[in-house]
Design a protein around this motif. Structure first.
Motif, PDB file in Angstrom:
ATOM      1  N   TRP A  56      13.224 -31.745 -23.462  1.00  0.00           N
ATOM      2  CA  TRP A  56      13.754 -33.086 -23.712  1.00  0.00           C
ATOM      3  C   TRP A  56      13.706 -33.446 -25.185  1.00  0.00           C
ATOM      4  O   TRP A  56      14.083 -34.547 -25.552  1.00  0.00           O
ATOM      5  N   SER A  58      29.743 -40.051 -23.452  1.00  0.00           N
ATOM      6  CA  SER A  58      28.774 -38.964 -23.640  1.00  0.00           C
ATOM      7  C   SER A  58      29.243 -38.039 -24.759  1.00  0.00           C
ATOM      8  O   SER A  58      30.444 -37.896 -25.018  1.00  0.00           O
ATOM      9  N   ASP A  65      24.101 -35.897 -24.944  1.00  0.00           N
ATOM     10  CA  ASP A  65      23.605 -37.273 -25.063  1.00  0.00           C
ATOM     11  C   ASP A  65      24.595 -38.195 -24.356  1.00  0.00           C
ATOM     12  O   ASP A  65      25.777 -38.232 -24.704  1.00  0.00           O
ATOM     13  N   ARG A  66      24.097 -38.916 -23.307  1.00  0.00           N
ATOM     14  CA  ARG A  66      24.908 -39.924 -22.616  1.00  0.00           C
ATOM     15  C   ARG A  66      24.438 -41.293 -23.105  1.00  0.00           C
ATOM     16  O   ARG A  66      23.273 -41.658 -22.931  1.00  0.00           O
ATOM     17  N   ASP A 116      22.224 -44.807 -21.236  1.00  0.00           N
ATOM     18  CA  ASP A 116      21.678 -44.455 -19.931  1.00  0.00           C
ATOM     19  C   ASP A 116      20.155 -44.498 -19.916  1.00  0.00           C
ATOM     20  O   ASP A 116      19.524 -44.140 -18.926  1.00  0.00           O
ATOM     21  N   GLY A 117      19.556 -44.917 -21.026  1.00  0.00           N
ATOM     22  CA  GLY A 117      18.111 -45.029 -21.091  1.00  0.00           C
ATOM     23  C   GLY A 117      17.392 -43.708 -21.196  1.00  0.00           C
ATOM     24  O   GLY A 117      16.157 -43.662 -21.099  1.00  0.00           O
ATOM     25  N   VAL A 118      18.145 -42.613 -21.395  1.00  0.00           N
ATOM     26  CA  VAL A 118      17.537 -41.285 -21.489  1.00  0.00           C
ATOM     27  C   VAL A 118      17.807 -40.714 -22.874  1.00  0.00           C
ATOM     28  O   VAL A 118      18.911 -40.876 -23.409  1.00  0.00           O
ATOM     29  N   SER A 119      16.810 -40.093 -23.452  1.00  0.00           N
ATOM     30  CA  SER A 119      16.977 -39.534 -24.792  1.00  0.00           C
ATOM     31  C   SER A 119      17.874 -38.295 -24.754  1.00  0.00           C
ATOM     32  O   SER A 119      18.309 -37.843 -23.698  1.00  0.00           O
ATOM     33  N   THR A 166      19.308 -34.704 -24.616  1.00  0.00           N
ATOM     34  CA  THR A 166      18.923 -33.484 -23.916  1.00  0.00           C
ATOM     35  C   THR A 166      19.469 -32.281 -24.674  1.00  0.00           C
ATOM     36  O   THR A 166      20.644 -32.272 -25.039  1.00  0.00           O
TER      37      THR A 166
END
Length: 478
Positions: free
Chosen positions: A12, A142, A338-339, A342-345, A347
């Protein structure tokens, strides 16, 4: 059959990619000094001065459309050295040979590119949703990126054979530039001697016309004085007409010789040339026949070209057979995703591995290609033997011509002096009434023939010398 060894890791957080080659694997970078620098046909520091107006239009696609663009406006006398310098600058065949050399040099660089890994980067930015009429979900954006690195670790000799074949082809074209340059020099020299001979034939025939006119005046004066006959006058008139016809043909041959050499030199459209050098022996050849033959074998570029062609065939054979051997390459890949919103770092991930394949059956294509290359090797060896025998024959032929023409120069010089003395005596006898007009005409024709024979002997000697020098001398040994 394909096989691979792959190591994959995903995390991650951002990962730095480092690739280390296995022990025993080395990348060989091309040596810039390994390719010999070709001879430059144009020497900017040459002491030979050539007027700029003799050079053609720099645009090779020039197409004259008006009479004044091709009308000859001046005749320029040039020396043989100037003619050779113009040929080095402007001859089309030599320019094509140089361009072919540049093409082979670029082909070698293309083959050497296989010594380096390839690196590619791909990226995309995508916005996606469920449609313009639906509000059930929100559109998302994305970003996706990747980098790939590939390097052939082992090619069963294909890469090395391709590079060596390209190096040999470069050598062939280097020798072709040398051979073309020598051939152009020989053609220019020979055609310059042709022009000299044409000029001398005009001079000799013009002198013959003047002699015939003087004889006609003498016979007409004797007829008016009552001591000559109408028959003598008619003989003199026929001799004058024949001499004028020969002069007309000589002038035509002179114009043709001028334009032939001008075409060889690629001169400007509006100029013509004449020979400025006097007719004289170009030099003496000192080595014996056996020494000359050995020098020819050592220096002629054609023999080296056949050896290079043989080496090319050998490398092509190795390339063909390498297709049946294993091929192993290193492959590395790094991905980034990277999306947004979406609250996600971010990838990302990477992979490093070895890939290999072996062709078990290709229908016999590789071995058939290798057989073709073996045939090309045998052809090059046969051509080498034929070229060697031809070189020896050329040397023996021109050496014999050189010796015989040197003897002809000596005998024709004696004959010329005798012909001049005979003409003076014939005129004195005719004027004294103890000789005939036929004797005078015969003596005039003998003098014309003797002058022509001497000029021909000198220029034939010079041509044989030029051919002999071409047969034994390469540019590198000058």
């Amino acid at each position: 059959m394909n096989f691979s060894l792959l190591f994959v890791h995903s995390t991650w957080v951002s990962v730095a990619l480092a690739v280390a080659l296995p022990s025993g694997i080395a990348i060989f970078f091309p040596n810039a000094a390994s390719a010999a620098t070709p001879p430059k046909p144009q020497n900017s520091s040459s002491p030979v001065q050539v007027p700029d107006y003799l050079n053609p239009n720099p645009n090779p696609l020039q197409f004259p459309t008006k009479p004044e663009e091709v009308r000859i406006q001046r005749n320029v006398p040039i020396s043989l050295a100037q003619a050779l310098e113009l040929a080095k600058r402007n001859n089309r065949d030599l320019q094509v040979a140089i361009l072919e050399l540049e093409r082979s040099r670029s082909s070698l660089r293309e083959s050497q590119a296989a010594l380096f890994p390839t690196l590619a980067i791909n990226s995309s930015l995508i916005n996606s949703g469920n449609g313009f009429t639906s509000n059930s979900s929100q559109a998302s954006t994305s970003f996706n990126g990747s980098a790939q690195l590939n390097y052939g670790l082992y090619t069963s000799g294909n890469r090395q054979a391709a590079i060596r074949a390209a190096e040999e082809q470069l050598r062939v074209d280097e020798l072709n530039v040398e051979s073309t340059s020598l051939e152009v020099d020989l053609n220019v020299t020979t055609e310059y001697y042709d022009l000299q001979q044409a000029d001398e034939e005009v001079r000799i025939n013009r002198s013959a016309v003047e002699n015939a006119q003087a004889s006609l005046r003498d016979t007409q004066a004797r007829e008016q004085a009552g001591v000559g006959t109408r028959f003598d006058v008619l003989q003199a008139q026929v001799n004058l007409a024949n001499a004028q016809q020969l002069l007309t043909n000589a002038i035509s041959n002179q114009q043709i010789a001028r334009r032939r050499l001008a075409t060889r030199l690629s001169l400007a459209q509006s100029v013509n040339i004449t020979a400025a050098d006097p007719v004289q022996l170009a030099g003496l050849w000192q080595p014996t026949l056996e020494e000359t033959i050995l020098r020819a074998f050592q220096n002629r570029p054609e023999l080296q070209q056949q050896l290079a062609q043989r080496n090319i065939g050998e490398q092509r054979r190795r390339q063909a057979l390498s297709q049946l051997g294993p091929q192993i390459s290193l492959a590395a890949n790094y991905n980034l995703l990277d999306r947004y919103d979406d609250g996600v770092s971010i990838t990302d991930g990477y992979s490093v591995g070895l890939e290999g394949n072996v062709t078990l059956f290709d229908g016999g294509a590789a071995r058939a290609s290798a057989a073709q290359s073996r045939a090309n090797i045998a052809i090059a060896e046969s051509e080498f033997g034929s070229q060697r025998d031809l070189i020896r024959f050329d040397v023996e032929q021109y050496y014999s011509q050189l010796q015989s023409n040197l003897n002809n120069v000596q005998s024709s010089t004696v004959a010329l002096n005798q012909a001049r003395e005979a003409l003076n005596l014939a005129r004195l006898r005719f004027q004294a009434g103890v000789g005939t007009q036929t004797e005078v005409i015969s003596a005039e024709n003998d003098l014309t023939r003797a002058e022509g024979n001497r000029i021909a002997a000198i220029l034939d000697y010079n041509r044989a010398l030029a051919n002999l020098q071409r047969s034994v001398t390469s540019r590198a040994s000058r």
